[in-house]
Enzyme design. Sequence first.
Site, PDB file in Angstrom:
ATOM      1  N   ASP A  13     -63.511 -35.783 -26.554  1.00  0.00           N
ATOM      2  CA  ASP A  13     -64.035 -34.416 -26.110  1.00  0.00           C
ATOM      3  C   ASP A  13     -64.115 -33.508 -27.289  1.00  0.00           C
ATOM      4  OD1 ASP A  13     -63.465 -35.269 -23.549  1.00  0.00           O
ATOM      5  OD2 ASP A  13     -61.625 -34.870 -23.594  1.00  0.00           O
ATOM      6  N   LYS A  16     -69.236 -34.428 -28.483  1.00  0.00           N
ATOM      7  CA  LYS A  16     -70.104 -35.478 -29.092  1.00  0.00           C
ATOM      8  C   LYS A  16     -71.528 -35.166 -28.348  1.00  0.00           C
ATOM      9  CE  LYS A  16     -67.341 -38.515 -27.615  1.00  0.00           C
ATOM     10  NZ  LYS A  16     -66.379 -38.028 -27.286  1.00  0.00           N
ATOM     11  N   LYS A  18     -72.674 -32.348 -26.929  1.00  0.00           N
ATOM     12  CA  LYS A  18     -73.493 -31.274 -27.409  1.00  0.00           C
ATOM     13  C   LYS A  18     -74.203 -31.772 -28.954  1.00  0.00           C
ATOM     14  CE  LYS A  18     -73.184 -26.804 -29.955  1.00  0.00           C
ATOM     15  NZ  LYS A  18     -72.271 -26.031 -30.442  1.00  0.00           N
ATOM     16  N   GLY A  40     -66.818 -37.877 -20.257  1.00  0.00           N
ATOM     17  CA  GLY A  40     -67.480 -36.688 -19.533  1.00  0.00           C
ATOM     18  C   GLY A  40     -67.948 -35.826 -20.987  1.00  0.00           C
ATOM     19  N   HIS A  41     -69.239 -35.680 -20.987  1.00  0.00           N
ATOM     20  CA  HIS A  41     -69.909 -34.791 -22.058  1.00  0.00           C
ATOM     21  C   HIS A  41     -70.632 -33.589 -21.352  1.00  0.00           C
ATOM     22  CE1 HIS A  41     -69.204 -38.263 -24.366  1.00  0.00           C
ATOM     23  NE2 HIS A  41     -69.962 -38.983 -23.748  1.00  0.00           N
ATOM     24  N   GLN A 223     -65.559 -41.646 -25.697  1.00  0.00           N
ATOM     25  CA  GLN A 223     -64.200 -41.677 -26.198  1.00  0.00           C
ATOM     26  C   GLN A 223     -64.352 -41.316 -27.841  1.00  0.00           C
ATOM     27  OE1 GLN A 223     -65.284 -44.550 -24.197  1.00  0.00           O
ATOM     28  NE2 GLN A 223     -64.845 -42.664 -22.674  1.00  0.00           N
ATOM     29  N   THR A 238     -58.413 -46.461 -25.045  1.00  0.00           N
ATOM     30  CA  THR A 238     -59.377 -47.075 -24.046  1.00  0.00           C
ATOM     31  C   THR A 238     -59.497 -48.434 -24.127  1.00  0.00           C
ATOM     32  OG1 THR A 238     -61.494 -46.579 -22.666  1.00  0.00           O
ATOM     33  CG2 THR A 238     -61.522 -46.332 -24.988  1.00  0.00           C
TER      34      THR A 238
END
Length: 435
Positions: A13, A16, A18, A40-41, A223, A238
């Site tokens: 988070d 990445k 953007k 989640g980007h 991630q 992960t």
Amino acid sequence: MPAIVVLGAQWGDEGKGKATDQLGSATDYVVKFNGGNNAGHTVVVGSEKYALHLLPSGILTPGVTPVIANGVVVDLAVLFQEIDDLTERGIDCSRLQVSASAHVIPSYNRTMDAVTERFLGQRKIGTTGRGIGPTYGDKMTRVGIRIQDLFDPSILRQKVEGALLQKNALLVKIYNRRQIEADAIVDELLSYGERLRPMVADTSLLLNQALDRGETVVFEAGQATMLDIDHGTYPFVTSSNCTAGGASTGTGIGPTRLDRIVGVAKAYCTRVGEGPFPTELDDEKGEFLRVTGSEFGTTTGRPRRTGWYDAVVARYSSRINGLTDLVITKLDILSGLAEIPVCVAYEVDGVRHEEMPVNQTDFHHAVPVYENRPGWTEDISQCRTWEELPAAARDYIEYLEEVSGCRISTVGVGPDREAAIVRHALAQPGAPAHP
Ligand code: GDP
Ligand code: IMO
Ligand code: MG
């Protein structure tokens, strides 16, 4: 010429999405090479806000070809839902290419993810519950289902039945759950085949040929380094390689072809889920970062844990990934703090560690050693040049550069596409990473 990898240098988070989006129109292909819809980007374009999970962020730039490469695990229901939602908002997804060798997340692996976490109790990982770990587990133990299997019903059935032999034994005998029937799984997977077929490609060939033609390929990691299965805070990680090497194995592009490795880090630090986090704050400063930085997960909505910038982690990321550039995001969030601590080393049982402790227990016991830097009060969200930043904000970035082992090329000052200060164009291939 350029193959550019964009990856997370902390615990995810970092922004990445953007950073990838900002490479924008200079990009021909943008490739997701690891993870799945655990990512989640968030990308903000004008008044529109997009939350991408499975599709790479480059899809928002017209003309770019998005690619889901072999290292990704694909939940097909999520993929089609995401395509439909974006198409409805006017985004063209028709160029999407999906590797025939990518693995599929069958619904039983979401079940396995949930029951395993419940079974672990206090020792749980705090996963996103998307079936990521069990699907990579199946890949490694060679009982996974791949995209190409969807086009051969008898092979698909054999593979699903084989996988369910193990899963059902566990589910019924250990976890006290109902057996899962192969028929329903096979029928669901086959139902995606027709829609999927035109997107399926040999993406390694496609991308190598694009590089041969001199086109620009951006590899967007899900991630981050500290969540990497090999180099992260195992077992609180992960299940994929989120580090630079993953861009090679996850796509079939040889490591010698990767030109630039761009790490993205926040001007502070966050983490979602369980696991060690030395600079974590559980006081009002931590709450300030969470609220001011809107630190709530894009995928699960969970509040993110917050803390100060950790230069030990940054140096480790620079080393593990061979970073050529660092992008620092969210500098705007730190406005208003009288002083800003930066963790430069750890103390473990009275011993100072300049580098990441190799032993997991030591990392759990690491006490941060802080250097305080002066803060600034000005709102910097409208700054677009280095000179416009207050002197203390420039000093903070220069200090981070000094202690992070990599030059800082770009500084983010807001969520919008334009809200960034470019200090240097991305490093040329072969240029030294150190300032
Ligand atoms: P990713 O998973 O690495 O793509 O990051 P996320 O999208 O999950 O989280 C980053 C969040 O920070 C998003 O909501 C972005 O819109 C936002 N963001 C990115 N860069 C900046 C920045 O420089 N300043 C501010 N205020 N927000 C940013
Ligand atoms: P992006 O790409 C932050 C975390 C989960 C959990 C651990 C394992 O948006 O940076 P998993 O479901 O992958 O098995 O969960 O990893 N995690 C993330 N944290 N950002 C992410 O993605 C994450 N993807 C997984 O919270 O601790
Ligand atoms: Mg995210």
